[in-house]
Every structure is written in structure tokens, then in C-alpha cells.
Scaffold this active site. Structure first.
Site, PDB file in Angstrom:
ATOM      1  N   ILE A   1       0.903  -1.308   0.035  1.00 38.93           N
ATOM      2  CA  ILE A   1      -0.086  -0.003   0.016  1.00 38.93           C
ATOM      3  C   ILE A   1       0.853   1.463  -0.050  1.00 38.93           C
ATOM      4  O   ILE A   1       0.559   2.121  -0.617  1.00 38.93           O
ATOM      5  CB  ILE A   1      -0.943  -0.143   1.011  1.00 38.93           C
ATOM      6  N   GLY A   2       1.899   1.237   0.874  1.00 42.74           N
ATOM      7  CA  GLY A   2       2.803   2.246   0.680  1.00 42.74           C
ATOM      8  C   GLY A   2       4.136   2.265   1.880  1.00 42.74           C
ATOM      9  O   GLY A   2       4.069   1.118   2.473  1.00 42.74           O
TER      10      GLY A   2
ATOM     11  N   THR B   1       5.538   5.961   8.300  1.00 38.92           N
ATOM     12  CA  THR B   1       6.269   6.703   8.930  1.00 38.92           C
ATOM     13  C   THR B   1       7.450   5.553   9.473  1.00 38.92           C
ATOM     14  O   THR B   1       8.774   5.823   9.683  1.00 38.92           O
ATOM     15  CB  THR B   1       5.834   7.306  10.184  1.00 38.92           C
ATOM     16  N   TYR B   2       7.036   4.418   9.903  1.00 35.47           N
ATOM     17  CA  TYR B   2       7.640   3.416  10.533  1.00 35.47           C
ATOM     18  C   TYR B   2       8.191   2.175   9.786  1.00 35.47           C
ATOM     19  O   TYR B   2       8.849   1.400  10.227  1.00 35.47           O
ATOM     20  CB  TYR B   2       6.893   2.941  11.778  1.00 35.47           C
ATOM     21  N   GLY B   3       7.643   2.089   8.405  1.00 36.82           N
ATOM     22  CA  GLY B   3       8.116   1.002   7.768  1.00 36.82           C
ATOM     23  C   GLY B   3       7.300   0.753   6.413  1.00 36.82           C
ATOM     24  O   GLY B   3       6.179   1.618   6.352  1.00 36.82           O
TER      25      GLY B   3
ATOM     26  N   ASP C   1       1.364  12.553  16.247  1.00 30.19           N
ATOM     27  CA  ASP C   1       2.010  12.973  15.011  1.00 30.19           C
ATOM     28  C   ASP C   1       0.768  12.661  14.102  1.00 30.19           C
ATOM     29  O   ASP C   1       0.742  12.254  13.041  1.00 30.19           O
ATOM     30  CB  ASP C   1       2.918  11.908  14.455  1.00 30.19           C
TER      31      ASP C   1
END
Length: 292
Positions: free
Chosen positions: A10-11, A14-16, A126
Site C-alpha cells: 500500500i505504501g 512513517t515506521y516501515g 503525529d
């Protein structure tokens, strides 16, 4: 990951990396978030695992469910409820116009999710349109709640995209390290304005300095009078005295007077003066939401 068939990437979060996948047993579509840790040799910090376990207990219609945590070797895979699109993609489909009823519904759902998580002592830290997800029946869900505390907020995303400052409050931009729920309320205010303007960001700063200038030019420069202890913040530096040149009705022309009042209560530079989620939900702006 024996229980899941990966379908597509999917994309990059921020973390992986995030994958769409199918649960082999139930057939349910889920999102797999594979967390990359900075220091793979160390494995997964126990503090992160503790935080993630708390997130599994968060069950609310406006918060993305964390179904499972798969911990193997140095990897951590989080199994989340799947949603079709995020708020940013939703904005892209609007062609520059957001009707007032939809705007109010989205904001109401955002605040309900925040109120629930804050009541459980979980901050987001965030919030941005990319981690507000919308499913096929129009329900808004907050994603990535609590991950900032578990893993820290990196300066760069895993994909090397710079983490945006557009939704960060002035206290955090000045280096405040002690967070409370007010950090999320500022972000909610920025997102509220962006929703009302069909996806146009309120404070699209290029860096910390530009971000603060944009905020103070709209809200006026803070001082010890209206923000005691501002000068004690780690990265504080004085800014020129800015006086707002645009009215709120010029900045958010599609928002009615009640909406503008709520927006101004969210966007208070001094964190102690910001409205909280429960009070925001009681605001007159939501008084006529029988249709939501």
C-alpha cells in the site's frame, strides 16, 4: 506471517512498509505494518512491546483496530483493520470543494477518536491527514495512535520523506519535551482548517523557523504575558511582533462563525489555553449534528 496472504504494497509509512493482506482463516482484508527499527541488532525494545500491547485494548469506531502483533527475529508486524483511503486521498477527490455537513461529520469523528484515546492516556503526537483513514461507509478512523511513544517520532520517514511539521504546535517546535493531550488538539485544529478548505494546508512551513513564522503571522506573536514560561522552552528564540493581517473568515471562508470559534479555541499557541477533546465535542458547532 503464516496466517496472512500479502496482496499488494500500500505504501511506506512513517515506521516501515504497509501491505494489504488477507487473513487466510477468516478471509478478512487487513493492513500489515512492518516496523523497521533503527538498530536491528537490538531487536524490538521491550518498551515498544509494552506500548503496543496497550494499543490492542483501544476499541472505538473512530480508531483503527490493532488486531494482532507478530514478533519475529528483529521484526515487528502490526496487523491493523484495513481502510480504503486516507484523508489526503479523500481531499484529492473533492475538486476543491468540501460541503459543510461532511466537514462537520469528519471533525466530529476526529474529536470522538481523540477523546477516547486521551481518556485512556494515549497520545498520538503525529496527527496529519495521512493517518486519518476513511472506510467505504465514510467512517473516519485515527491510525498510528501511540506509535510515536512506542518507537519515537523519526525525523525522516522510512521512505526518506521528511516528517511534516505542518501539524506541530509552537511549544513542540520550540523544543518542549513534556507532552500532554494539547499536542493532538493543535494538530486537530490544523486539520479542521484543512478539511474546511477541502485539503489546503493551513501552515505549510518549509522548516521549523518558517513554520513558527507562519503560525505567528496568523495568530500574533506570543509573549510571556499570554504564554508564561515560553522563554524557558529549550529551543525558544524571540520572533518579531506579528499582527494578523487576515481574518479567520478570509482564511476559512466555508466555515461558519461557530466553526471559526472552535478553530480559534484549538489553535492557541500556549498549550495550557487549548481546548480539550471533550470540551470541543460540547462546542456549539456540533449542536446541529442530528444528520451526522
Amino acid at each position: 506471517m503464516l496466517n496472512y496472504d500479502k496482496m499488494e504494497k500500500i505504501g511506506e509509512g512513517t515506521y516501515g512498509t504497509v501491505f494489504k493482506a488477507r487473513n487466510k482463516n477468516s478471509g478478512e482484508i487487513v493492513a500489515l505494518k512492518r516496523v523497521r527499527l533503527d538498530d536491528d541488532d537490538e531487536g524490538v525494545p521491550s518498551s515498544a512491546l509494552r506500548e503496543i500491547c496497550i494499543l490492542r485494548e483501544l476499541k472505538h469506531r473512530n480508531v483503527v483496530r490493532l488486531y494482532d502483533v507478530v514478533h519475529s527475529e528483529n521484526k515487528l508486524t502490526l496487523v491493523f483493520e484495513y481502510c480504503d483511503q486516507d484523508l489526503k486521498k479523500f481531499f484529492d477527490s473533492l475538486n476543491g470543494y468540501m460541503d459543510a455537513q461532511t466537514a462537520r461529520s469528519l471533525m466530529l469523528q476526529l474529536l470522538r477518536g481523540l477523546s477516547f484515546c486521551h481518556a485512556h492516556h494515549v497520545l498520538h503526537r503525529d496527527l496529519k491527514p495521512q493517518n486519518l483513514l476513511i472506510n467505504t461507509n465514510g467512517t473516519l478512523k485515527l491510525a498510528d495512535f501511540g506509535l510515536a511513544r512506542a518507537f519515537g517520532v523519526p525525523v525522516r520517514c522510512f521512505s526518506a520523506e521528511v516528517v511534516t511539521l505542518w501539524y506541530r504546535p509552537p511549544d513542540v517546535l520550540f523544543g518542549a519535551k513534556l507532552y500532554n493531550t494539547s499536542i493532538d488538539m493543535w494538530s486537530a485544529g490544523c486539520i479542521f482548517a484543512e478539511i474546511s478548505n477541502a485539503g489546503r494546508p493551513l501552515f505549510p512551513g518549509a522548516d521549523v523557523d518558517d513554520q513558527l513564522k507562519r503560525i505567528f503571522k496568523q495568530l500574533g506573536s506570543p509573549s510571556e504575558d499570554n504564554w508564561p514560561s515560553i522563554t524557558q522552552l529549550p529551543d525558544y528564540k524571540p520572533y518579531p511582533i506579528y499582527h494578523p493581517t487576515l481574518t479567520w473568515s478570509q482564511i476559512v471562508p466555508n466555515l461558519n462563525s461557530r466553526g471559526r470559534d472552535l478553530l480559534q479555541k484549538l489553535l492557541v499557541c500556549n498549550p495550557a489555553g487549548r481546548i480539550d477533546a471533550d470540551a470541543a465535542l460540547r462546542h456549539a458547532y456540533f449542536a446541529d449534528t442530528s444528520d451526522v
